[in-house]
Scaffold this motif. Sequence first.
Motif, mmCIF file in Angstrom:
data_model
loop_
_atom_site.group_PDB
_atom_site.id
_atom_site.type_symbol
_atom_site.label_atom_id
_atom_site.label_comp_id
_atom_site.label_asym_id
_atom_site.label_seq_id
_atom_site.Cartn_x
_atom_site.Cartn_y
_atom_site.Cartn_z
ATOM 1 N N GLU A 73 0.857 -1.186 0.000
ATOM 2 C CA GLU A 73 0.000 0.000 0.000
ATOM 3 C C GLU A 73 0.892 1.234 0.000
ATOM 4 O O GLU A 73 1.767 1.381 0.857
ATOM 5 C CB GLU A 73 -0.930 -0.009 1.219
ATOM 6 C CG GLU A 73 -1.967 -1.119 1.158
ATOM 7 C CD GLU A 73 -2.993 -1.013 2.283
ATOM 8 O OE1 GLU A 73 -2.750 -0.234 3.235
ATOM 9 O OE2 GLU A 73 -4.026 -1.694 2.198
ATOM 10 N N PRO A 76 -0.625 7.695 -2.521
ATOM 11 C CA PRO A 76 -0.819 8.133 -3.922
ATOM 12 C C PRO A 76 -0.008 9.368 -4.284
ATOM 13 O O PRO A 76 0.318 9.567 -5.456
ATOM 14 C CB PRO A 76 -2.328 8.426 -3.983
ATOM 15 C CG PRO A 76 -2.923 7.610 -2.894
ATOM 16 C CD PRO A 76 -1.903 7.598 -1.795
ATOM 17 N N GLN A 107 -10.393 -1.626 -3.101
ATOM 18 C CA GLN A 107 -9.671 -1.756 -4.365
ATOM 19 C C GLN A 107 -9.347 -3.224 -4.593
ATOM 20 O O GLN A 107 -8.474 -3.796 -3.937
ATOM 21 C CB GLN A 107 -8.382 -0.920 -4.331
ATOM 22 C CG GLN A 107 -7.594 -0.960 -5.632
ATOM 23 C CD GLN A 107 -6.223 -0.336 -5.501
ATOM 24 O OE1 GLN A 107 -5.967 0.432 -4.572
ATOM 25 N NE2 GLN A 107 -5.320 -0.675 -6.396
ATOM 26 N N ARG A 131 -7.568 3.894 -11.168
ATOM 27 C CA ARG A 131 -7.610 3.445 -9.773
ATOM 28 C C ARG A 131 -6.785 4.365 -8.879
ATOM 29 O O ARG A 131 -7.157 4.651 -7.742
ATOM 30 C CB ARG A 131 -7.093 2.007 -9.683
ATOM 31 C CG ARG A 131 -8.120 0.961 -10.075
ATOM 32 C CD ARG A 131 -7.471 -0.377 -10.375
ATOM 33 N NE ARG A 131 -6.976 -0.416 -11.748
ATOM 34 C CZ ARG A 131 -6.194 -1.382 -12.220
ATOM 35 N NH1 ARG A 131 -5.814 -2.366 -11.437
ATOM 36 N NH2 ARG A 131 -5.800 -1.366 -13.474
ATOM 37 N N LEU A 132 -5.659 4.851 -9.407
ATOM 38 C CA LEU A 132 -4.844 5.798 -8.654
ATOM 39 C C LEU A 132 -5.607 7.099 -8.428
ATOM 40 O O LEU A 132 -5.606 7.647 -7.316
ATOM 41 C CB LEU A 132 -3.539 6.075 -9.411
ATOM 42 C CG LEU A 132 -2.618 7.131 -8.801
ATOM 43 C CD1 LEU A 132 -2.147 6.719 -7.403
ATOM 44 C CD2 LEU A 132 -1.416 7.386 -9.720
ATOM 45 N N ALA A 135 -8.252 6.559 -5.753
ATOM 46 C CA ALA A 135 -7.671 6.498 -4.412
ATOM 47 C C ALA A 135 -7.312 7.886 -3.910
ATOM 48 O O ALA A 135 -7.501 8.215 -2.728
ATOM 49 C CB ALA A 135 -6.437 5.601 -4.419
ATOM 50 N N LYS A 136 -6.797 8.728 -4.800
ATOM 51 C CA LYS A 136 -6.478 10.110 -4.422
ATOM 52 C C LYS A 136 -7.736 10.851 -3.998
ATOM 53 O O LYS A 136 -7.731 11.594 -3.009
ATOM 54 C CB LYS A 136 -5.800 10.841 -5.592
ATOM 55 C CG LYS A 136 -4.355 10.448 -5.829
ATOM 56 C CD LYS A 136 -3.759 11.251 -6.977
ATOM 57 C CE LYS A 136 -2.300 10.900 -7.203
ATOM 58 N NZ LYS A 136 -1.697 11.659 -8.332
ATOM 59 N N VAL A 142 -3.094 3.425 -1.962
ATOM 60 C CA VAL A 142 -3.437 2.621 -3.126
ATOM 61 C C VAL A 142 -2.657 1.311 -3.071
ATOM 62 O O VAL A 142 -1.470 1.284 -2.732
ATOM 63 C CB VAL A 142 -3.148 3.383 -4.436
ATOM 64 C CG1 VAL A 142 -1.664 3.670 -4.608
ATOM 65 C CG2 VAL A 142 -3.669 2.627 -5.649
#
Length: 333
Positions: A73, A76, A107, A131-132, A135-136, A142
């Motif tokens: 993990e 980000p 995720q 996906r990034l 997450a942000k 992430v």
Amino acid sequence: MARKNLIEISAPSPARVESIAPRDNRPIAGFVPQERVGAPVGGITKTLGNITEKMERASELERQLAAGQTIVELDPGLIEASFVSDRLAIDAAELAELVEQIREHGQQVPILVRPHPETKGRYQVAYGHRRLAAAKEIGIRVRAVVRDLTDGQLVVSQGQENSARTNLSYIERALFAWRLEERGFGRDTIMAALSVDKAALSRMLIVMRQVPLELINAIGAAPDIGRRRWLELGEWLEGADIGKIIAELSADDARKISSDERFHQAFALATKKTAAPRPAAVKSEVSGVPVMIKKTASGATFVFDGKIAPGFDQFVQERLQGLFQEFKKHRGA
């Protein structure tokens, strides 16, 4: 006498029993415990063992990270985009939907990153840009696989992942191919990244040569528009007022419609172009010479009659240099 000696030999002395047997417990099943080692030596041995175990665990983690076998993990904020973009833009509606999915279910699929080639402690995305971004927006770490990748390996992983997920439109794939070629990647690498053959790659690059990047940006990804339609648009754009088309697609009303609809609008504008009227050609001929001369405002065309005088066109062509020199000499006189 012999029997007495045997008994004496078999029976251990009291001192021997004291040295091998515990004071509080008898040996179990004949097990004879070893003498205890002094505390200082045992403490050092245990400490060294712990250090060795931790080093082995750390080495194993590094090996797994390098092989891409471990999901970690990451913050980000430490991750940058790929050095070559494969998308025009992240669709706001699609991103919002992905954000809700990750909020509800987490995720599920990790992204792939590599250690940043220029900045220590940072990373670069191979695939998983959406996906990034999600997450942000949510504000969470992430999940990612970290793998050492060359530039070539990164773009191949990036292209193949997007091809497998089929979430890139045709024009985005063509744009990705063009950007890779602009960066000096060979055709083999580009074909591997996009999982296409030479003919398909050539058509992608033809589209990119025919359709200006500014117009592609104005249209957008157009997910439902395939190769044939983009090639047709490119052919119709020759001689069209591209600046006017871009201006109309950039208007507020046009930005509210889907990118597929903007493509159709661009196609309609390109096919409605009015061709400039061609000046009428004036035909003339020289008596007895099998040549027709067509004159316009910008030049003249000589049409040789190959049936009446085959080879005459080649004969004249071979003497054009001399004729031109004679012409310049005559004009200068």
